[in-house]
Design an enzyme around this catalytic site. Structure first.
Site, mmCIF file in Angstrom:
data_model
loop_
_atom_site.group_PDB
_atom_site.id
_atom_site.type_symbol
_atom_site.label_atom_id
_atom_site.label_comp_id
_atom_site.label_asym_id
_atom_site.label_seq_id
_atom_site.Cartn_x
_atom_site.Cartn_y
_atom_site.Cartn_z
ATOM 1 N N ASN A 278 42.373 91.949 38.682
ATOM 2 C CA ASN A 278 42.601 92.527 40.014
ATOM 3 C C ASN A 278 42.791 94.025 39.892
ATOM 4 O O ASN A 278 43.674 94.486 39.179
ATOM 5 C CB ASN A 278 43.867 91.922 40.644
ATOM 6 C CG ASN A 278 43.715 90.442 40.908
ATOM 7 O OD1 ASN A 278 42.676 89.994 41.379
ATOM 8 N ND2 ASN A 278 44.742 89.676 40.581
ATOM 9 N N CYS B 281 48.664 95.487 34.011
ATOM 10 C CA CYS B 281 49.579 94.992 35.050
ATOM 11 C C CYS B 281 50.350 96.146 35.678
ATOM 12 O O CYS B 281 50.985 96.943 34.991
ATOM 13 C CB CYS B 281 50.546 93.979 34.456
ATOM 14 S SG CYS B 281 51.751 93.342 35.626
ATOM 15 N N SER C 169 50.638 83.524 29.475
ATOM 16 C CA SER C 169 49.625 84.553 29.726
ATOM 17 C C SER C 169 49.018 84.959 28.395
ATOM 18 O O SER C 169 49.552 85.810 27.698
ATOM 19 C CB SER C 169 50.263 85.761 30.413
ATOM 20 O OG SER C 169 50.822 85.357 31.650
ATOM 21 N N LEU C 170 47.912 84.306 28.051
ATOM 22 C CA LEU C 170 47.312 84.535 26.732
ATOM 23 C C LEU C 170 46.423 85.780 26.767
ATOM 24 O O LEU C 170 46.598 86.705 25.992
ATOM 25 C CB LEU C 170 46.537 83.284 26.305
ATOM 26 C CG LEU C 170 46.097 83.230 24.854
ATOM 27 C CD1 LEU C 170 47.269 83.331 23.901
ATOM 28 C CD2 LEU C 170 45.317 81.951 24.579
ATOM 29 N N ASN C 171 45.465 85.770 27.660
ATOM 30 C CA ASN C 171 44.693 86.981 27.998
ATOM 31 C C ASN C 171 43.795 87.540 26.898
ATOM 32 O O ASN C 171 43.113 88.550 27.127
ATOM 33 C CB ASN C 171 45.614 88.105 28.504
ATOM 34 C CG ASN C 171 46.356 87.721 29.774
ATOM 35 O OD1 ASN C 171 45.937 86.818 30.470
ATOM 36 N ND2 ASN C 171 47.446 88.398 30.056
ATOM 37 N N SER D 12 56.005 81.214 34.058
ATOM 38 C CA SER D 12 54.957 81.879 33.280
ATOM 39 C C SER D 12 55.559 82.923 32.352
ATOM 40 O O SER D 12 56.411 83.708 32.762
ATOM 41 C CB SER D 12 53.957 82.542 34.230
ATOM 42 O OG SER D 12 52.939 83.188 33.499
ATOM 43 N N GLY E 30 58.487 90.768 36.442
ATOM 44 C CA GLY E 30 59.399 90.497 35.334
ATOM 45 C C GLY E 30 58.954 89.413 34.372
ATOM 46 O O GLY E 30 58.004 88.674 34.624
ATOM 47 N N CYS F 241 52.311 95.546 29.767
ATOM 48 C CA CYS F 241 50.937 95.076 29.593
ATOM 49 C C CYS F 241 50.017 96.082 30.300
ATOM 50 O O CYS F 241 50.283 96.469 31.438
ATOM 51 C CB CYS F 241 50.753 93.683 30.192
ATOM 52 S SG CYS F 241 51.795 92.430 29.416
ATOM 53 N N GLU G 146 59.777 91.886 44.960
ATOM 54 C CA GLU G 146 58.811 91.272 45.872
ATOM 55 C C GLU G 146 58.586 89.795 45.538
ATOM 56 O O GLU G 146 58.701 89.390 44.380
ATOM 57 C CB GLU G 146 57.468 92.020 45.793
ATOM 58 C CG GLU G 146 57.539 93.369 46.482
ATOM 59 C CD GLU G 146 56.248 94.182 46.377
ATOM 60 O OE1 GLU G 146 55.985 94.937 47.323
ATOM 61 O OE2 GLU G 146 55.537 94.078 45.364
HETATM 62 N N1 SAH Z 1 55.722 88.105 32.748
HETATM 63 C C1 SAH Z 1 55.222 86.789 33.039
HETATM 64 C C2 SAH Z 1 55.212 86.474 34.525
HETATM 65 C C3 SAH Z 1 54.226 87.297 35.334
HETATM 66 S S1 SAH Z 1 52.865 86.283 35.681
HETATM 67 C C4 SAH Z 1 53.867 86.618 32.404
HETATM 68 O O1 SAH Z 1 53.317 87.578 31.882
HETATM 69 O O2 SAH Z 1 53.346 85.516 32.384
HETATM 70 C C5 SAH Z 1 51.687 87.420 36.193
HETATM 71 C C6 SAH Z 1 50.302 86.973 35.758
HETATM 72 O O3 SAH Z 1 49.354 87.905 36.299
HETATM 73 C C7 SAH Z 1 50.128 86.978 34.268
HETATM 74 O O4 SAH Z 1 49.422 85.851 33.874
HETATM 75 C C8 SAH Z 1 49.272 88.217 34.022
HETATM 76 O O5 SAH Z 1 48.490 88.072 32.882
HETATM 77 C C9 SAH Z 1 48.473 88.304 35.292
HETATM 78 N N2 SAH Z 1 48.031 89.658 35.633
HETATM 79 C C10 SAH Z 1 48.711 90.799 35.450
HETATM 80 N N3 SAH Z 1 48.005 91.847 35.895
HETATM 81 C C11 SAH Z 1 46.839 91.348 36.375
HETATM 82 C C12 SAH Z 1 45.698 91.936 36.979
HETATM 83 N N4 SAH Z 1 45.610 93.247 37.191
HETATM 84 N N5 SAH Z 1 44.695 91.117 37.354
HETATM 85 C C13 SAH Z 1 44.786 89.778 37.172
HETATM 86 N N6 SAH Z 1 45.857 89.177 36.630
HETATM 87 C C14 SAH Z 1 46.863 89.953 36.215
#
Ligand code: SAH
Length: 362
Positions: free
Chosen positions: A311, A119, A235-237, A212, A182, A116, A92
């Site tokens: 989300n 996700c 994506s630190l999170n 990213s 991915g 993760c 997608e």
């Molecule tokens: N694999 C790479 C590219 C994907 S980017 C990466 O991890 O950076 C997708 C982004 O969406 C990432 O920053 C991730 O942290 C964020 N993400 C994933 N699931 C999410 C969710 N349920 N709500 C908000 N952000 C989310």
């Protein structure tokens, strides 16, 4: 013998192919021009070539295309495209319109191996890496669909929908983010080749492309060697290894210190910043002490933080924090002199927002 896919050839391979066919060298340039600028979908479309030459090439080669399986529009203007690949897998891409830009979010793998916890893409597991042409074709396909739309729109009405963005052939796309399905740094060679084609053959500016990563630390410097000036998002999170380990298994391999050291070593030009994405999850990583820790961690890195309130999706075990909590978190970062933005994810009603792409997989 199976036919050669012209889109699968790099510049050097195209030159080699043309040579093997006993054709003059300039034919390679012409084919590349027709594929990437004119968006030829078949050899038959290369009308600059004589009928004989097209026939001769068609006997041994072809041009692949993504198959547009489904197109969905969100109430907020975001659009999601489901594409079928030659081997039956699917991916997608999401187009996100904003006042001053139209960003295309593209995928780099079918599925994702990173698991993760927050996700949805992680939930479908990893199928395979995308080839460079499958990455580039997401852009080509959406540009094509949108350019056709724009033509219809402007012939039906005198007022074009997005005046500053009406540029021929680009379908209005101004920015590209590798934030779809991915982990791009686990498919670095094909991603770098795709970047070469997007910037070289299609003339897209590197400054308008962001990649990213979930934090494959050793691949960060490699990316910068092979594709300098592409913007990096990480994506630190989480602001501690304890929390990050729970959310992102990759952290056990490349913990925060190792990841941020890799970020510090990037040769950034003075006006560039690394974007740190921070998905905010209620009661997990959204406390004020998390915010303070984050300020300390990012000290000395030219950075910008995007806070993304979680989300939701069916079956997720996490919740989104209240707006007040997100604002309080932001306030601490801002006081710590970090540029911080709260990112409203578009396309939630059609599962097109961050972390919601699953391309029909169960
Ligand atoms: N694999 C790479 C590219 C994907 S980017 C990466 O991890 O950076 C997708 C982004 O969406 C990432 O920053 C991730 O942290 C964020 N993400 C994933 N699931 C999410 C969710 N349920 N709500 C908000 N952000 C989310």
């Amino acid at each position: 013998m199976s036919k050669i896919n012209l889109k699968a050839l790099s510049k050097a391979a195209m030159e080699e192919f043309v040579k093997e066919q006993g054709l003059p060298a300039y034919r390679a340039k012409q084919i590349l021009h027709w594929i990437y600028e004119k968006k030829a979908e078949s050899i038959e479309n290369i009308t600059e070539f004589s009928r004989e030459l097209r026939k001769r090439l068609s006997d041994i080669a072809y041009i692949s295309n993504l198959e547009l399986l489904k197109r969905q529009a969100s109430e907020d203007g975001a659009e999601k495209f489901l594409f079928g690949l030659e081997d039956g897998e699917s991916i997608e891409s999401v187009l996100i319109p904003d006042a001053d830009r139209h960003t295309l979010c593209i995928s780099s793998q079918v599925g994702c191996a990173m698991s993760c916890g927050f996700c949805l893409t992680g939930g479908i597991g990893f199928k395979r890496n995308l080839k460079a042409h499958e990455i580039v074709d997401q852009l080509t396909a959406v540009m094509k669909v949108k350019s056709e739309n724009l033509e219809v729109e402007s012939s039906e009405s005198k007022i074009p929908s997005h005046p500053p963005l009406l540029k021929g052939g680009t379908g209005g796309i101004t920015n590209i983010v590798f934030m779809g399905m991915g982990e791009p740094l686990l498919n670095l060679d094909e991603v770098v080749e795709a970047l070469l084609r997007i910037t070289g053959f299609m003339g897209f500016s590197k400054r308008r492309i962001t990649l990213s990563t979930c934090g494959i630390a050793p691949a960060i410097s490699e990316l910068y060697r092979k594709a300098p000036h592409v913007n990096l998002a990480v994506s630190l999170n989480a602001a501690s290894d304890e929390v990050r380990n729970r959310l992102m298994p990759v952290n056990k391999k490349y913990p925060i210190r190792v990841l941020l050291d890799a970020c510090r070593k990037i040769p950034l030009s003075p006006r560039d910043r690394i974007t740190f994405e921070y998905v905010m999850i209620d009661g997990m990583n959204d406390s004020l002490s998390d915010a303070k820790r984050l300020v300390t961690l990012l000290r000395g890195i030219s950075s910008k933080v995007n806070l993304i309130p979680f989300n939701l999706f069916a079956g997720s075990r996490f919740k989104r924090p209240s707006d007040e909590r997100v604002l309080a978190f932001q306030e601490i970062l801002v006081r710590g002199k970090i540029y911080t933005f709260i990112r409203k994810s578009k396309g939630q009603d059609i599962l097109a927002a961050c972390g919601q792409l699953k391309a029909g997989y169960k």
